[in-house]
Design a protein around this motif. Structure first.
Motif, PDB file in Angstrom:
ATOM      1  N   GLU A 254      38.078  34.624   1.863  1.00  0.00           N
ATOM      2  CA  GLU A 254      37.510  33.979   3.062  1.00  0.00           C
ATOM      3  C   GLU A 254      38.557  33.948   4.174  1.00  0.00           C
ATOM      4  OE1 GLU A 254      34.588  32.544   3.926  1.00  0.00           O
ATOM      5  OE2 GLU A 254      33.613  33.018   2.009  1.00  0.00           O
ATOM      6  N   MET A 255      38.117  34.167   5.434  1.00  0.00           N
ATOM      7  CA  MET A 255      39.030  33.960   6.556  1.00  0.00           C
ATOM      8  C   MET A 255      38.432  32.945   7.514  1.00  0.00           C
ATOM      9  SD  MET A 255      38.978  37.189   9.111  1.00  0.00           S
ATOM     10  CE  MET A 255      38.716  38.771   8.427  1.00  0.00           C
ATOM     11  N   GLU A 256      39.323  32.206   8.176  1.00  0.00           N
ATOM     12  CA  GLU A 256      38.877  31.202   9.159  1.00  0.00           C
ATOM     13  C   GLU A 256      38.158  31.880  10.309  1.00  0.00           C
ATOM     14  OE1 GLU A 256      39.264  27.698   9.654  1.00  0.00           O
ATOM     15  OE2 GLU A 256      39.519  27.793   7.477  1.00  0.00           O
ATOM     16  N   GLY A 257      38.683  33.028  10.703  1.00  0.00           N
ATOM     17  CA  GLY A 257      38.097  33.788  11.811  1.00  0.00           C
ATOM     18  C   GLY A 257      38.946  35.020  12.029  1.00  0.00           C
ATOM     19  N   ARG A 258      38.469  35.904  12.892  1.00  0.00           N
ATOM     20  CA  ARG A 258      39.169  37.170  13.143  1.00  0.00           C
ATOM     21  C   ARG A 258      40.604  36.943  13.628  1.00  0.00           C
ATOM     22  NH1 ARG A 258      37.773  42.351  11.430  1.00  0.00           N
ATOM     23  NH2 ARG A 258      39.081  43.733  12.655  1.00  0.00           N
ATOM     24  N   PHE A 259      40.804  35.819  14.382  1.00  0.00           N
ATOM     25  CA  PHE A 259      42.145  35.525  14.922  1.00  0.00           C
ATOM     26  C   PHE A 259      43.196  35.480  13.807  1.00  0.00           C
ATOM     27  CE2 PHE A 259      42.747  31.225  13.428  1.00  0.00           C
ATOM     28  CZ  PHE A 259      41.454  30.819  13.157  1.00  0.00           C
ATOM     29  N   GLU A 260      42.787  34.976  12.638  1.00  0.00           N
ATOM     30  CA  GLU A 260      43.716  34.847  11.521  1.00  0.00           C
ATOM     31  C   GLU A 260      44.230  36.232  11.090  1.00  0.00           C
ATOM     32  OE1 GLU A 260      42.730  31.595   8.292  1.00  0.00           O
ATOM     33  OE2 GLU A 260      42.416  33.589   7.464  1.00  0.00           O
ATOM     34  N   PHE A 261      43.291  37.169  11.007  1.00  0.00           N
ATOM     35  CA  PHE A 261      43.609  38.552  10.621  1.00  0.00           C
ATOM     36  C   PHE A 261      44.487  39.192  11.699  1.00  0.00           C
ATOM     37  CE2 PHE A 261      41.620  43.006   9.813  1.00  0.00           C
ATOM     38  CZ  PHE A 261      42.648  43.350   8.941  1.00  0.00           C
ATOM     39  N   GLU A 262      44.100  38.969  12.977  1.00  0.00           N
ATOM     40  CA  GLU A 262      44.877  39.567  14.073  1.00  0.00           C
ATOM     41  C   GLU A 262      46.302  39.021  14.097  1.00  0.00           C
ATOM     42  OE1 GLU A 262      42.196  39.010  17.356  1.00  0.00           O
ATOM     43  OE2 GLU A 262      40.927  40.669  16.639  1.00  0.00           O
ATOM     44  N   ALA A 263      46.432  37.727  13.776  1.00  0.00           N
ATOM     45  CA  ALA A 263      47.780  37.122  13.739  1.00  0.00           C
ATOM     46  C   ALA A 263      48.596  37.762  12.613  1.00  0.00           C
ATOM     47  CB  ALA A 263      47.678  35.613  13.540  1.00  0.00           C
ATOM     48  N   ALA A 264      47.963  38.022  11.478  1.00  0.00           N
ATOM     49  CA  ALA A 264      48.674  38.648  10.354  1.00  0.00           C
ATOM     50  C   ALA A 264      49.076  40.083  10.718  1.00  0.00           C
ATOM     51  CB  ALA A 264      47.806  38.630   9.102  1.00  0.00           C
ATOM     52  N   ILE A 265      48.198  40.791  11.413  1.00  0.00           N
ATOM     53  CA  ILE A 265      48.531  42.165  11.843  1.00  0.00           C
ATOM     54  C   ILE A 265      49.748  42.124  12.781  1.00  0.00           C
ATOM     55  CG2 ILE A 265      47.726  44.176  13.178  1.00  0.00           C
ATOM     56  CD1 ILE A 265      44.870  43.508  12.096  1.00  0.00           C
ATOM     57  N   ALA A 266      49.725  41.167  13.730  1.00  0.00           N
ATOM     58  CA  ALA A 266      50.857  41.040  14.673  1.00  0.00           C
ATOM     59  C   ALA A 266      52.142  40.712  13.908  1.00  0.00           C
ATOM     60  CB  ALA A 266      50.545  39.968  15.720  1.00  0.00           C
ATOM     61  N   LYS A 267      52.019  39.821  12.928  1.00  0.00           N
ATOM     62  CA  LYS A 267      53.201  39.419  12.139  1.00  0.00           C
ATOM     63  C   LYS A 267      53.827  40.626  11.430  1.00  0.00           C
ATOM     64  CE  LYS A 267      53.569  37.432   7.799  1.00  0.00           C
ATOM     65  NZ  LYS A 267      53.104  36.516   6.754  1.00  0.00           N
ATOM     66  N   TYR A 268      52.986  41.439  10.773  1.00  0.00           N
ATOM     67  CA  TYR A 268      53.537  42.574  10.017  1.00  0.00           C
ATOM     68  C   TYR A 268      53.976  43.708  10.942  1.00  0.00           C
ATOM     69  CZ  TYR A 268      52.415  40.278   5.679  1.00  0.00           C
ATOM     70  OH  TYR A 268      52.396  39.380   4.639  1.00  0.00           O
ATOM     71  N   THR A 269      53.309  43.845  12.090  1.00  0.00           N
ATOM     72  CA  THR A 269      53.737  44.864  13.064  1.00  0.00           C
ATOM     73  C   THR A 269      55.154  44.533  13.519  1.00  0.00           C
ATOM     74  OG1 THR A 269      51.449  45.121  13.759  1.00  0.00           O
ATOM     75  CG2 THR A 269      53.115  46.007  15.253  1.00  0.00           C
ATOM     76  N   ALA A 270      55.407  43.230  13.810  1.00  0.00           N
ATOM     77  CA  ALA A 270      56.748  42.808  14.248  1.00  0.00           C
ATOM     78  C   ALA A 270      57.741  42.945  13.091  1.00  0.00           C
ATOM     79  CB  ALA A 270      56.694  41.369  14.757  1.00  0.00           C
TER      80      ALA A 270
ATOM     81  N   GLY B  53      60.487  50.655  11.449  1.00  0.00           N
ATOM     82  CA  GLY B  53      61.029  51.056  10.135  1.00  0.00           C
ATOM     83  C   GLY B  53      59.957  51.452   9.137  1.00  0.00           C
ATOM     84  N   ASP B  54      60.401  51.710   7.932  1.00  0.00           N
ATOM     85  CA  ASP B  54      59.492  52.086   6.837  1.00  0.00           C
ATOM     86  C   ASP B  54      58.539  50.944   6.512  1.00  0.00           C
ATOM     87  OD1 ASP B  54      60.541  54.519   6.501  1.00  0.00           O
ATOM     88  OD2 ASP B  54      61.683  54.061   4.666  1.00  0.00           O
ATOM     89  N   ILE B  55      57.349  51.306   6.066  1.00  0.00           N
ATOM     90  CA  ILE B  55      56.406  50.289   5.583  1.00  0.00           C
ATOM     91  C   ILE B  55      56.193  50.557   4.095  1.00  0.00           C
ATOM     92  CG2 ILE B  55      54.122  49.241   5.841  1.00  0.00           C
ATOM     93  CD1 ILE B  55      54.044  50.340   8.675  1.00  0.00           C
ATOM     94  N   PRO B  56      56.770  49.721   3.231  1.00  0.00           N
ATOM     95  CA  PRO B  56      56.590  49.965   1.798  1.00  0.00           C
ATOM     96  C   PRO B  56      55.166  49.616   1.369  1.00  0.00           C
ATOM     97  CG  PRO B  56      57.749  47.907   2.137  1.00  0.00           C
ATOM     98  CD  PRO B  56      57.561  48.512   3.506  1.00  0.00           C
TER      99      PRO B  56
END
Ligand SMILES: Cc1cc2nc3c(=O)[nH]c(=O)nc-3n(C[C@H](O)[C@H](O)[C@H](O)COP(=O)(O)O)c2cc1C
Length: 200
Positions: free
Chosen positions: A129-145, A150-153
């Motif tokens: 379950e996700m609270e909303g799309r914002f949660e997913f977008e925040a996680a994408i931003a977090k991992y992009t940063a 560099g490499d993505i294992p």
């Protein structure tokens, strides 16, 4: 049902032929297949996945191991696959049990994916379950940063399964619903396939 013995390679050869014809004709995702799994209570569920490898060792797909399908396959490795190509009016049914691919195989496939897809694999808690799309977008931003340039294992919760077929059915459309259904059943000693034909 007529039973004839056939060379071990036969169902895999037909699978390869039909896939290659689908690749020429099908508009989108010719390697898409429905994957059916069963949970601990015997309740089935089905969803599409992409075939990423097929040979006599089995049919390979990749996913999040903590997803619903991942959990169901952990509890019960028996599964079924279904290809259906509208452009060819054909379907293939495949049944068997899955086993995990090796970490090396999964690493090679993961590394071949687009960068954004690799980040998506880290960011998606697939099937939770996700609270909303914002949660997913925040996680994408977090991992992009986090990964920067560099490499993505490969995440350890993301890998593949190989379904080792015990049964194939090749269904070919014929006029007036007089369809053709050719079956291949793996012998008990797994040395060859019994070929049969069943009524449409
Ligand atoms: C054409 C198509 C191909 C897909 N391929 C995959 C895939 O290869 N791996 C995957 O995890 N999900 C794939 N998906 C998404 C799955 O159908 C599904 O939504 C997701 O894996 C979660 O399923 P689950 O909750 O049953 O685990 C695909 C969906 C479509 C429509």
């Amino acid at each position: 049902m007529t039973q004839k013995m056939s060379a071990f390679g036969k169902p895999f050869e037909t699978l390869a032929e039909w896939l290659s014809e689908a690749e020429k004709k099908e508009l989108n995702d010719p390697t898409a297949m429905a994957l059916a799994t069963v949970n601990e209570r015997g309740m089935p569920s089905v969803r599409m996945v992409l075939l990423k490898g097929a040979d006599e060792n089995g049919l390979v797909f990749y996913t999040n191991l903590e997803s619903r399908k991942g959990q169901e396959l952990r509890a019960n490795p028996n599964a079924a696959l279904l290809f259906h190509w509208k452009s060819l009016r054909r379907q293939i049914r495949v049944e068997g049990a899955v086993e995990p691919v090796t970490p090396e195989e999964a690493d090679i496939y993961f590394a071949s994916r687009a960068r954004a897809s690799r980040i998506g694999a880290w960011a998606s808690k697939q099937s939770s379950e996700m609270e909303g799309r914002f949660e997913f977008e925040a996680a994408i931003a977090k991992y992009t940063a986090k990964f920067g340039a560099g490499d993505i294992p490969r995440p350890d919760f993301w890998s593949g399964f190989r379904l080792k077929p015990k049964y194939f059915e090749f269904w070919n459309d014929k006029m007036f619903r007089l369809h053709e259904r050719k079956t291949y059943t793996l012998n008990d000693n797994e040395s060859g396939w019994a070929q049969g034909e069943i009524y449409p």
